[in-house]
Every structure is written in structure tokens, then in C-alpha cells.
Write a protein that holds these residues in place. Structure first.
Motif, PDB file in Angstrom:
ATOM      1  N   LYS A  19       0.834  -1.204   0.000  1.00 37.87           N
ATOM      2  CA  LYS A  19       0.000   0.000   0.000  1.00 37.87           C
ATOM      3  C   LYS A  19       0.869   1.256   0.000  1.00 37.87           C
ATOM      4  N   CYS A  20       1.971   1.223   0.742  1.00 37.93           N
ATOM      5  CA  CYS A  20       2.878   2.378   0.758  1.00 37.93           C
ATOM      6  C   CYS A  20       3.474   2.595  -0.621  1.00 37.93           C
ATOM      7  N   PHE A  21       3.841   1.502  -1.303  1.00 32.65           N
ATOM      8  CA  PHE A  21       4.431   1.621  -2.633  1.00 32.65           C
ATOM      9  C   PHE A  21       3.422   2.209  -3.608  1.00 32.65           C
ATOM     10  N   VAL A  22       2.171   1.724  -3.544  1.00 35.92           N
ATOM     11  CA  VAL A  22       1.125   2.250  -4.413  1.00 35.92           C
ATOM     12  C   VAL A  22       0.917   3.729  -4.135  1.00 35.92           C
ATOM     13  N   SER A  23       0.920   4.099  -2.862  1.00 35.31           N
ATOM     14  CA  SER A  23       0.735   5.497  -2.482  1.00 35.31           C
ATOM     15  C   SER A  23       1.861   6.355  -3.029  1.00 35.31           C
ATOM     16  N   GLU A  24       3.110   5.884  -2.882  1.00 37.59           N
ATOM     17  CA  GLU A  24       4.249   6.644  -3.398  1.00 37.59           C
ATOM     18  C   GLU A  24       4.186   6.755  -4.917  1.00 37.59           C
ATOM     19  N   LYS A  25       3.735   5.693  -5.573  1.00 34.40           N
ATOM     20  CA  LYS A  25       3.604   5.725  -7.028  1.00 34.40           C
ATOM     21  C   LYS A  25       2.576   6.774  -7.429  1.00 34.40           C
ATOM     22  N   TRP A  26       1.457   6.813  -6.734  1.00 32.58           N
ATOM     23  CA  TRP A  26       0.413   7.796  -7.016  1.00 32.58           C
ATOM     24  C   TRP A  26       0.947   9.212  -6.816  1.00 32.58           C
ATOM     25  N   VAL A  27       1.709   9.419  -5.746  1.00 37.11           N
ATOM     26  CA  VAL A  27       2.286  10.742  -5.470  1.00 37.11           C
ATOM     27  C   VAL A  27       3.206  11.149  -6.622  1.00 37.11           C
ATOM     28  N   ARG A  28       4.100  10.254  -7.028  1.00 42.48           N
ATOM     29  CA  ARG A  28       5.014  10.561  -8.134  1.00 42.48           C
ATOM     30  C   ARG A  28       4.253  10.873  -9.415  1.00 42.48           C
ATOM     31  N   GLU A  29       3.239  10.065  -9.714  1.00 43.15           N
ATOM     32  CA  GLU A  29       2.449  10.279 -10.923  1.00 43.15           C
ATOM     33  C   GLU A  29       1.702  11.611 -10.880  1.00 43.15           C
ATOM     34  N   THR A  30       1.205  11.965  -9.713  1.00 42.00           N
ATOM     35  CA  THR A  30       0.476  13.229  -9.569  1.00 42.00           C
ATOM     36  C   THR A  30       1.409  14.411  -9.777  1.00 42.00           C
ATOM     37  N   PHE A  31       2.573  14.380  -9.123  1.00 39.78           N
ATOM     38  CA  PHE A  31       3.534  15.471  -9.311  1.00 39.78           C
ATOM     39  C   PHE A  31       4.033  15.527 -10.758  1.00 39.78           C
ATOM     40  N   SER A  32       4.198  14.384 -11.373  1.00 44.92           N
ATOM     41  CA  SER A  32       4.631  14.334 -12.764  1.00 44.92           C
ATOM     42  C   SER A  32       3.583  14.959 -13.677  1.00 44.92           C
ATOM     43  N   ALA A  33       2.308  14.689 -13.415  1.00 48.30           N
ATOM     44  CA  ALA A  33       1.234  15.258 -14.225  1.00 48.30           C
ATOM     45  C   ALA A  33       1.201  16.778 -14.096  1.00 48.30           C
ATOM     46  N   VAL A  34       1.366  17.284 -12.874  1.00 50.97           N
ATOM     47  CA  VAL A  34       1.390  18.732 -12.663  1.00 50.97           C
ATOM     48  C   VAL A  34       2.602  19.340 -13.357  1.00 50.97           C
ATOM     49  N   SER A  35       3.741  18.703 -13.215  1.00 48.78           N
ATOM     50  CA  SER A  35       4.951  19.178 -13.869  1.00 48.78           C
ATOM     51  C   SER A  35       4.763  19.233 -15.383  1.00 48.78           C
ATOM     52  N   GLY A  36       4.152  18.200 -15.928  1.00 49.09           N
ATOM     53  CA  GLY A  36       3.888  18.164 -17.360  1.00 49.09           C
ATOM     54  C   GLY A  36       2.988  19.304 -17.810  1.00 49.09           C
ATOM     55  N   GLN A  37       1.965  19.596 -17.023  1.00 48.37           N
ATOM     56  CA  GLN A  37       1.055  20.699 -17.356  1.00 48.37           C
ATOM     57  C   GLN A  37       1.782  22.040 -17.330  1.00 48.37           C
ATOM     58  N   ILE A  38       2.667  22.207 -16.366  1.00 45.15           N
ATOM     59  CA  ILE A  38       3.441  23.450 -16.260  1.00 45.15           C
ATOM     60  C   ILE A  38       4.341  23.601 -17.490  1.00 45.15           C
ATOM     61  N   GLN A  39       4.995  22.519 -17.882  1.00 42.93           N
ATOM     62  CA  GLN A  39       5.889  22.566 -19.037  1.00 42.93           C
ATOM     63  C   GLN A  39       5.126  22.814 -20.336  1.00 42.93           C
ATOM     64  N   VAL A  40       4.001  22.110 -20.530  1.00 41.95           N
ATOM     65  CA  VAL A  40       3.204  22.278 -21.744  1.00 41.95           C
ATOM     66  C   VAL A  40       2.698  23.717 -21.858  1.00 41.95           C
ATOM     67  N   ALA A  41       2.336  24.308 -20.730  1.00 44.98           N
ATOM     68  CA  ALA A  41       1.838  25.681 -20.729  1.00 44.98           C
ATOM     69  C   ALA A  41       2.974  26.697 -20.875  1.00 44.98           C
ATOM     70  N   GLY A  42       4.212  26.216 -20.790  1.00 44.92           N
ATOM     71  CA  GLY A  42       5.361  27.116 -20.911  1.00 44.92           C
ATOM     72  C   GLY A  42       5.516  28.051 -19.729  1.00 44.92           C
ATOM     73  N   LEU A  43       5.076  27.602 -18.567  1.00 44.44           N
ATOM     74  CA  LEU A  43       5.138  28.433 -17.366  1.00 44.44           C
ATOM     75  C   LEU A  43       6.466  28.232 -16.647  1.00 44.44           C
ATOM     76  N   ASP A  44       6.863  29.243 -15.899  1.00 36.76           N
ATOM     77  CA  ASP A  44       8.084  29.181 -15.092  1.00 36.76           C
ATOM     78  C   ASP A  44       7.677  28.948 -13.646  1.00 36.76           C
ATOM     79  N   LEU A  45       8.157  27.856 -13.069  1.00 37.09           N
ATOM     80  CA  LEU A  45       7.794  27.507 -11.694  1.00 37.09           C
ATOM     81  C   LEU A  45       8.168  28.615 -10.715  1.00 37.09           C
TER      82      LEU A  45
END
Length: 118
Positions: free
Chosen positions: A51-77
């Protein structure tokens, strides 16, 4: 004895009542015979680890999705988050601006991950 086992492992910093500890025992004791076998304990620990591994995977995937949206939009963090210190509220607002369907409990999990990683 189950209660002595939990008390001797206080380094886990569990703050459970006696009733809660007994409930945990009952969930792990699949045979319902009042005695915890090594197999039952091993199975419970393996399940918790998965369950911890699944949770960590979900966290990584969520942050990756947000990061991808920021990059696609051409925004500066740095312009999105100008301060080096971010409060829980600011973090939640930031994450919801990219993923509006995130529940409060999910935001809390993400926040805990950020705090543990800091």
C-alpha cells in the motif's frame, strides 16, 4: 502477547488505545484463534508495504502530471511559486490550480510527502 509486542515497539510512535490495538490484532489474526502466526504477521507487513508503494507511485504520478502541465503551458515555476517557503494552504491552491479534482485527503497525502522529502 500482542499488547506487549506493540508496547515494546513504541519506536513506531503509535498512539493507539487498547481497543484500537486489539482491532489491529483481530484484522491481522486471519485464523481468529487469538494467536498471531509469523505468516499472518508477514502477510500484514507485506500488504502494508504494498500500500505504501502504491501510495508513493500515485504521489510521483500526480507530481509528474502537474509538472507536465506546467511545461506544456510554458510556465516558469519560479513565477508560480516565488517564495521558497510555501504553506499548506498555498500548496493546496497551487495543486488545485492544475488538478481541480484533487480531494482534501489527497492534498494532505501530497503535502505529507513534500514535508517528508524536505
Amino acid at each position: 502477547d500482542w499488547l506487549l509486542f506493540l508496547q515494546s515497539h513504541s519506536l513506531l510512535e503509535w498512539e493507539l488505545t487498547k481497543q484500537e490495538k486489539m482491532h489491529v490484532f483481530e484484522r491481522i489474526n486471519v485464523a481468529s484463534n487469538g494467536q498471531l502466526t509469523l505468516e499472518e504477521l508477514d502477510s500484514a507487513l507485506e500488504s502494508a508495504g504494498a500500500k505504501c508503494f502504491v501510495s508513493e507511485k500515485w504521489v510521483r504520478e500526480t507530481f509528474s502530471a502537474v509538472s507536465g502541465q506546467i511545461q506544456v503551458a510554458g510556465l516558469d515555476l519560479r513565477t508560480l511559486v516565488p517564495s521558497p517557503a510555501v504553506s499548506h494552504r498555498e500548496f493546496a491552491e497551487f495543486m488545485r490550480s492544475f488538478m481541480p479534482l484533487l480531494k482534501t485527503s489527497q492534498l494532505d497525502r501530497l503535502w505529507k510527502f513534500v514535508c517528508l522529502s524536505a
